[in-house]
Scaffold this active site. Structure first.
Site, mmCIF file in Angstrom:
data_model
loop_
_atom_site.group_PDB
_atom_site.id
_atom_site.type_symbol
_atom_site.label_atom_id
_atom_site.label_comp_id
_atom_site.label_asym_id
_atom_site.label_seq_id
_atom_site.Cartn_x
_atom_site.Cartn_y
_atom_site.Cartn_z
ATOM 1 N N HIS A 277 0.826 -1.213 0.000
ATOM 2 C CA HIS A 277 0.000 0.000 0.000
ATOM 3 C C HIS A 277 0.857 1.258 0.000
ATOM 4 C CE1 HIS A 277 0.158 0.871 4.440
ATOM 5 N NE2 HIS A 277 0.170 -0.440 4.581
ATOM 6 N N ASP A 289 5.800 1.000 7.356
ATOM 7 C CA ASP A 289 4.402 0.649 7.087
ATOM 8 C C ASP A 289 3.764 1.666 6.152
ATOM 9 O OD1 ASP A 289 1.852 -0.364 7.169
ATOM 10 O OD2 ASP A 289 1.407 0.410 9.163
ATOM 11 N N GLU A 321 -5.312 1.808 2.277
ATOM 12 C CA GLU A 321 -5.223 0.601 3.109
ATOM 13 C C GLU A 321 -5.456 0.936 4.567
ATOM 14 O OE1 GLU A 321 -3.240 -2.524 5.633
ATOM 15 O OE2 GLU A 321 -2.923 -0.370 5.541
ATOM 16 N N GLU A 322 -4.877 2.046 5.008
ATOM 17 C CA GLU A 322 -4.963 2.402 6.417
ATOM 18 C C GLU A 322 -6.370 2.835 6.826
ATOM 19 O OE1 GLU A 322 -2.799 1.611 8.355
ATOM 20 O OE2 GLU A 322 -0.787 1.781 7.482
ATOM 21 N N ASP A 350 3.385 -6.242 3.172
ATOM 22 C CA ASP A 350 3.066 -5.110 4.037
ATOM 23 C C ASP A 350 3.928 -5.196 5.293
ATOM 24 O OD1 ASP A 350 1.903 -3.063 5.449
ATOM 25 O OD2 ASP A 350 -0.129 -3.847 5.372
ATOM 26 N N HIS A 444 2.592 2.898 13.368
ATOM 27 C CA HIS A 444 1.561 3.932 13.304
ATOM 28 C C HIS A 444 1.912 5.158 14.147
ATOM 29 C CE1 HIS A 444 -2.042 1.389 11.665
ATOM 30 N NE2 HIS A 444 -0.987 1.394 10.855
#
Length: 504
Positions: A277, A289, A321-322, A350, A444
């Site tokens: 992604h 990520d 994606e997130e 990923d 994140h």
């Protein structure tokens, strides 16, 4: 003159909604392009992979993420940001510079993005330490605090009858389970609640998403089982708990874009497909990520141009994606039955460079997923064994972009190096690193920058990705033929995850 996403891709966007991935229909084995290049081999393309090249791309991606500072006060590549638009530009222009080896297209689709700026929950005279605002939650009314008594909802809050009459003007306390968080929030809103609080039924905090917005959603929080327990006991004893809730958030619809590159050579009726992604979360630059996955694909796509392929290879960079696997879900939903069948398997990449890594393989079995998923799983296992490397299986539970593929009958799988999961003592013995800490302590977060990537793990996994591409680009011998129709037993189920956050 350099082609860019902004001046070239958008020429294709206007037709994307009217055509189903237009380039797919025009490619077939009869018109496949032939080359005089050597046939790709696993050994050759693995030798083309270097951590130096991956690091160079990571540094470029971080500079791109810095374009988000004006809007978010820190680097980010969240969809809709300047950082993400520039990421798409970087991917597209890199592919365009490779000449006619690939047919490049895009797919623009509507996406929902949310951002929570501030939140606060006070139950009685205390604020639970585990309080988190749900992803895609609406704000409280007028983005101001709301006040009302805490009301305990019966059962799991999945039916209108679970909400007592005094829910109107109150803050609903709802148990996790049975149905999605979005359904609970919607039901609370229909019952007149000012806000909703979902409490965990397992240990730990509760970070989830409401999913597709509903006009009946109310500001919704998650708290832990331990934090909820004293309030539940007090409410059952008839105690009145005056409470307040506050969320300042936005939920809005935007357009964003998937980028697809398919080799012009190779049998277009037998495609090996792989994806990562292109977006990050709003909170950080996302270099692991999923910069590590998306840049690995870009580097392998570059190196593959040295070789001939017998089966077509299709690379994908998903957007959204997130926000809940939006890009990959949309892509698969738009495939005709004939185009669906041309994809022999989908490989998801990923997070390949986590600093406290483990070599993780999705435990995708044929018993629970489309036939061929287990054969792909075993390809990864065999490679790690051949290289003398340890590996571990992880749940195939809907957390990444493979989910839409297996739900539409396409075999899937992939590898990863870990996110917020805690490394066990056994895993520390197998892979090194720090027991009791997350595989990626910056998952994140703002600190997911270039230095957050373990280059050794990244190069190892990039070589495995190259091996997977080369293997199926040459032959699907021994790999199960695609069957007609949807095969995955999970299709009718609501998954525990749909992307990085819990949905129920």
């Amino acid at each position: 003159m350099r082609q860019t996403f902004s001046n070239a891709v958008f020429l294709l966007c206007a037709t994307a909604s009217a055509l189903q991935i237009p380039f797919l229909e025009s490619l077939n084995p009869q018109n496949a392009v032939t080359t005089k290049k050597p046939l790709v081999s696993s050994e050759a393309i693995q030798a083309d992979i270097s951590s130096k090249a991956l690091l160079k791309r990571a540094k470029e991606l971080f500079k791109i993420a810095e374009l988000g500072i004006d809007e978010y006060n820190h680097p980010t590549r969240v969809i809709g940001s300047k950082g993400h638009l520039a990421t798409l530009d970087y991917i597209y222009s890199t592919l365009a510079s490779l000449g006619d080896y690939y047919t490049i297209t895009n797919q623009t689709f509507p996406a929902v993005v949310g951002n929570t700026f501030e939140y606060r929950l006070v139950l009685g005279d205390a604020s639970p330490n585990s309080t988190q605002a749900m992803s895609l939650t609406p704000p409280t009314t007028d983005k101001e605090p709301v006040f009302g008594p805490l009301v305990l909802v019966a059962n799991d809050g999945c039916a209108a009858s679970d909400y007592p009459s005094n829910t109107t003007g109150a803050i609903a306390l709802i148990q996790r389970g049975t149905c999605p968080f979005g359904t609970k929030s919607e039901n609370a809103g229909k019952a007149g609640a000012l806000a909703a609080v979902v409490y965990n039924t397992a240990d730990g905090s509760l970070s989830g998403t409401l999913g597709t917005p509903s006009p009946h959603h109310v500001a919704t929080f998650g708290i832990s089982k331990a934090d909820a327990a004293p309030y539940i006991a007090a409410l059952k004893n008839g105690t009145i708990i005056e409470s307040s809730a506050y969320i300042d958030a936005i939920v809005e619809s935007i357009g964003t874009t998937n980028i697809i590159a398919q080799t012009t050579a190779g049998d277009a009726s037998n495609c090996v497909m792989l994806g990562g992604h292109s977006d990050s979360v709003a909170e950080g630059p996302g270099i692991n990520d999923d910069g590590s996955g998306s840049l690995t694909l870009l580097e392998i796509a570059t190196q593959l141009t040295k070789y001939e392929v017998r089966n077509c290879v299709r690379f994908a960079w998903w957007a959204g994606e997130e926000e809940g696997l939006l890009g990959s879900d949309y892509y698969v939903s738009q495939l005709s039955a004939a185009e669906n069948k041309k994809i022999r398997l989908f490989m998801d990449y990923d997070m390949l460079a986590s600093p406290n890594y483990a070599y993780q393989v999705y435990n995708a079995t044929n018993a629970l997923n489309p036939v061929g998923s287990e054969e792909l799983r075993d390809l990864y296992v065999d490679w790690y064994k051949k290289e003398g490397l340890n590996y571990t299986f992880i749940a195939f539970d809907g957390r990444s972009d493979y989910d839409g593929f297996i739900r539409h009958g396409i075999p899937g799988g992939g590898i990863a190096t870990g996110a917020e999961g805690v490394k066990t003592r056994k895993e520390a013995e197998m892979f090194g690193g720090r027991e009791g800490e997350w595989f990626d302590p910056c998952y994140h977060q703002l600190c997911d920058g270039v230095s957050n990537c373990d280059l050794e793990a990244w190069e190892v996994n990039a070589r495995l990705v190259a091996h997977s591409v080369a293997t199926y680009a040459v032959s699907f011998e021994g790999f199960p033929e695609r069957r007609v129709g949807v095969e995955a037993g999970r299709v009718a189920e609501t998954p525990l995850y749909h992307g990085s956050k819990l949905v129920m």
